[in-house]
Design a protein around this motif. Sequence first.
Motif, short mmCIF file in Angstrom:
data_model
loop_
_atom_site.label_atom_id
_atom_site.label_comp_id
_atom_site.label_asym_id
_atom_site.label_seq_id
_atom_site.Cartn_x
_atom_site.Cartn_y
_atom_site.Cartn_z
N GLU B 3 9.61 7.64 -15.90
CA GLU B 3 9.61 8.72 -16.96
C GLU B 3 10.36 9.89 -16.15
O GLU B 3 11.16 10.60 -16.98
CB GLU B 3 8.21 9.36 -17.05
CG GLU B 3 7.22 8.04 -17.33
CD GLU B 3 6.84 7.22 -16.03
OE1 GLU B 3 6.50 7.89 -15.06
OE2 GLU B 3 6.49 6.08 -16.27
N LEU B 4 10.30 10.27 -14.92
CA LEU B 4 10.72 11.29 -14.26
C LEU B 4 12.34 11.41 -14.21
O LEU B 4 12.74 12.36 -14.37
CB LEU B 4 9.91 11.51 -12.72
CG LEU B 4 8.73 12.50 -12.79
CD1 LEU B 4 8.18 12.58 -11.52
CD2 LEU B 4 8.93 13.50 -13.58
N PHE B 5 12.80 10.38 -13.72
CA PHE B 5 14.29 10.26 -13.21
C PHE B 5 14.71 8.91 -13.51
O PHE B 5 13.99 7.88 -13.39
CB PHE B 5 14.55 10.98 -11.93
CG PHE B 5 13.76 10.76 -11.10
CD1 PHE B 5 12.57 11.75 -10.68
CD2 PHE B 5 13.26 9.63 -10.30
CE1 PHE B 5 11.50 11.41 -9.74
CE2 PHE B 5 12.14 9.34 -9.37
CZ PHE B 5 11.52 10.29 -9.23
N HIS B 6 16.12 8.88 -13.29
CA HIS B 6 16.80 7.45 -13.63
C HIS B 6 17.80 7.27 -12.70
O HIS B 6 18.50 8.52 -12.32
CB HIS B 6 17.24 6.89 -15.06
CG HIS B 6 18.14 8.14 -15.48
ND1 HIS B 6 17.83 9.20 -16.29
CD2 HIS B 6 19.53 7.84 -15.63
CE1 HIS B 6 19.20 9.71 -16.65
NE2 HIS B 6 20.16 8.95 -16.42
N LEU B 163 19.94 9.89 -8.56
CA LEU B 163 19.13 10.09 -9.79
C LEU B 163 19.49 11.28 -10.71
O LEU B 163 20.02 12.43 -10.09
CB LEU B 163 17.64 10.32 -8.84
CG LEU B 163 16.81 9.55 -8.06
CD1 LEU B 163 15.95 9.95 -7.60
CD2 LEU B 163 16.81 7.99 -8.61
N GLU B 164 19.41 11.13 -11.80
CA GLU B 164 19.36 11.97 -12.70
C GLU B 164 17.96 12.56 -13.33
O GLU B 164 16.99 11.63 -13.49
CB GLU B 164 20.12 11.65 -13.75
CG GLU B 164 20.62 12.99 -14.61
CD GLU B 164 21.49 12.44 -15.91
OE1 GLU B 164 22.84 12.89 -15.55
OE2 GLU B 164 21.56 12.02 -16.88
N PHE B 165 17.72 13.93 -13.31
CA PHE B 165 16.30 14.17 -13.89
C PHE B 165 16.57 15.59 -14.33
O PHE B 165 17.71 16.19 -14.70
CB PHE B 165 15.17 14.26 -12.61
CG PHE B 165 15.69 14.86 -11.77
CD1 PHE B 165 16.53 14.22 -10.60
CD2 PHE B 165 15.32 16.25 -11.25
CE1 PHE B 165 16.92 15.13 -9.53
CE2 PHE B 165 15.76 16.93 -9.86
CZ PHE B 165 16.68 16.18 -9.30
N GLU B 166 15.47 16.34 -14.97
CA GLU B 166 15.72 17.42 -15.83
C GLU B 166 14.81 18.49 -15.28
O GLU B 166 13.87 18.40 -14.48
CB GLU B 166 15.01 17.28 -17.00
CG GLU B 166 15.86 16.57 -18.13
CD GLU B 166 15.34 16.71 -19.51
OE1 GLU B 166 14.53 17.26 -19.85
OE2 GLU B 166 16.20 15.97 -20.60
N ARG B 173 21.07 16.51 -11.00
CA ARG B 173 21.34 15.33 -10.20
C ARG B 173 20.96 15.52 -8.73
O ARG B 173 21.27 16.60 -8.37
CB ARG B 173 22.66 14.90 -10.43
CG ARG B 173 22.91 14.37 -11.79
CD ARG B 173 24.33 13.81 -11.95
NE ARG B 173 24.56 13.08 -13.16
CZ ARG B 173 25.62 12.53 -13.68
NH1 ARG B 173 26.59 12.58 -12.97
NH2 ARG B 173 25.65 11.81 -14.93
N ASP B 252 9.26 23.49 -12.18
CA ASP B 252 9.72 22.03 -12.17
C ASP B 252 9.66 21.71 -10.42
O ASP B 252 10.66 20.73 -10.24
CB ASP B 252 11.16 21.95 -12.66
CG ASP B 252 11.05 22.09 -14.14
OD1 ASP B 252 10.08 21.50 -14.68
OD2 ASP B 252 12.14 22.31 -15.02
N THR B 255 9.07 18.16 -9.93
CA THR B 255 10.05 17.04 -10.32
C THR B 255 11.05 16.96 -9.13
O THR B 255 11.65 15.90 -8.62
CB THR B 255 10.86 17.46 -11.48
OG1 THR B 255 9.79 17.60 -12.49
CG2 THR B 255 11.62 16.49 -12.05
N ALA B 259 11.88 13.70 -6.73
CA ALA B 259 13.12 12.95 -6.74
C ALA B 259 13.50 12.93 -5.05
O ALA B 259 14.16 11.94 -4.90
CB ALA B 259 14.12 13.73 -7.64
#
Lengths: 403, 403
Positions: B3-6, B163-166, B173, B252, B255, B259
């Motif tokens: 959910e958080l990052f890919h 990783l990419e996340f928001e 990243r 954030d 998050t 990561a």
Amino acid sequence: MAELFHEIDHCVTAPQGFRAGTTACGIKSDAGIKDLAILVSDVPCTVAGVFTTHNLRAAPVLLCQERLQDGQGQAVVVNSGNANCATGEQGLHNAYRMTELAATKLGLAPELIFCSSTGIIGRQLPMKKLEAGIPQIELSPEYGDAFAEAIMTTDTRPKRLALEFEIEGQAVRLGGVTKGAGMIRPNMATMLSYLTTDVAVERAWLQQELRDAVNDSYNMVSVDGDMSTNDTCLIFANGLAGNTPLNAQHPDAETFRQALRYITRYLAREMARDGEGATKLQTIYVRGARDKADAVLAARSLTRSPLWQCALAGGDPNWGRIAAAAGSSGCEFDQNAFDIFIGETQIAAKGMAIDYDQDQAHAAMAGDEVLITIDLHLGNGEATAWGCDLTHGYIDENSLYTR
Amino acid sequence: MAELFHEIDHCVTAPQGFRAGTTACGIKSDAGIKDLAILVSDVPCTVAGVFTTHNLRAAPVLLCQERLQDGQGQAVVVNSGNANCATGEQGLHNAYRMTELAATKLGLAPELIFCSSTGIIGRQLPMKKLEAGIPQIELSPEYGDAFAEAIMTTDTRPKRLALEFEIEGQAVRLGGVTKGAGMIRPNMATMLSYLTTDVAVERAWLQQELRDAVNDSYNMVSVDGDMSTNDTCLIFANGLAGNTPLNAQHPDAETFRQALRYITRYLAREMARDGEGATKLQTIYVRGARDKADAVLAARSLTRSPLWQCALAGGDPNWGRIAAAAGSSGCEFDQNAFDIFIGETQIAAKGMAIDYDQDQAHAAMAGDEVLITIDLHLGNGEATAWGCDLTHGYIDENSLYTR
């Protein structure tokens, strides 16, 4: 040493009034291999002991520590092949039972019997084998060497020594055996050692001298940095020499101290030399440390650095690994001050490589005994540690496994 | 995590504004093997770092620690094959010179350049090779993976992740690389790790979060118990994402923390898996310790026990060695309380063997990932450590030596 004492035969049965005996009772899987032994004095002894500081202590260690409170004893019964460790209440019961069996055999009170076990952890002792084996043991003053053999596990040879020297003008004796091989590191570790003497010694002084001797010998040996659950070093002094019991004020105290230190250091070196898979004995001498405790840290650090132990195996004078191990030991360390010698050859000065004779350095690494000297240039602390190299043999000994 | 990052490609050059480049300048003996690398941001970054606690610290570590006082930086230049350690004043001079060469190449002030070296200890850097090599490096946002390769020593494969996340609703990243292999133990040890992000982060919070993440990841890895002189972990945050700089109060923050922890734990595991000679990754999970510090002691103890590492190599569920290692770690330990599990199979309860399914236990030891769980039943402390087995390969890597 030549002036003070000389070596004699029969190790732990060399002092008058000691007998030993062994048998193969089948604890070790190989049939016919000695795995059970008794050492006994004709008369009660003053006993001192030093044990593992491990938080997981085997049942026989707990028994010895309890019985040592009296400072009296007359015998020890030892099995190899099973450590009687991580065996709970049943294990403790079995340790007591083992001394009762020996007491019956010897016609002594169980309270005078100590016991040790060494071998695999986590399995209950096969008591039926002990019950059958202990009565069969034949005791003799000739069987000290057999005793040294029966307590071995992965040792490739027994370790033993006896010395004769004079106390109050009379010839007296001190004998010793150890077993070691693996799971060896300070403090002590899968190490069993038994010392015997016919000298009369006051108990408190004997305990202090044993502690000090062990700190400078067995506690300075590491094979693999693993600490054991079963370490035991016991000394039995039966007083049959008839001297005034030794204490710090006795004029011959120093002679006894030197003999005790000579034997324990000799046996410590032999344990390191016979470490699992070992092809080389290394002696690490640290000087110039801030104090002795720091010297001990630095010296031990090399004996338990797999990276350096591999370089040693390969005959590689890789002094960077020596410096790295010493520098990470926790001792005070000035990275612009230390000197390193391999054998007689200085390799590094003030923390840096110097132009050294490469042939000499390689020759010093090539033998089966290697001496490393580190001078930290920070004070007067010094210490010596012993260890061995890390080889395929160590891994084979400890990883080859069949269900 | 889904959910958080890919996960995305290019590791350290995945975040916007980062480029990397490498070359083979001939420091490593094998011609043509990459041994020199630069990682640079288009704009100055907030930088945080964690370093070896070794008393023998390599020159580049001393340089990084000095430059980190400003908390600003823009690039790092790294060589492999030579550690620039135990090299004295000349070594320090060479480290500064290395950053000057990179500064000239990049058109930046030297004060914004960090440097690292990894390889053999005790030899001066071959500066002519660096002088020739650095100007040749071609930089690109595509070369993150090449950077991961160029910093390797005895690693068999690069370790990298991005990783990419928001953050504030925008895609950002975080990328990372490490090199490891040998001389690895807590704390860190011959470990280099570089992390990059385009997120803006306040410096003090970044330093704190990096320290915490490293404590739970890189500091929980051991290959051989040997501590390194050159450990360096640096994170560069260039802020190009344009967010309000993160601190503990930022909505954030969690998050980013997750990561950072995900990447460092992933890279820690990969280092253990690729330890010198390793055939198995072991994960040691300790729970029920008196506190976290005790759990850390017990977990690390297994990863640096040669005896247990050999059992692991042989697929031997020898839980006595697990208990012995944990019990000697210095943690509070009740020898009648602990449980041990291999994989999902409980092997010991209350300090003793139980009747377990031997097939299950052997199956859990047979794979290339082994999980050991120890419950000390003394409190709520827990910790996870990673390590590997001890094999002939480790010894060959470190003992085969030709003059």
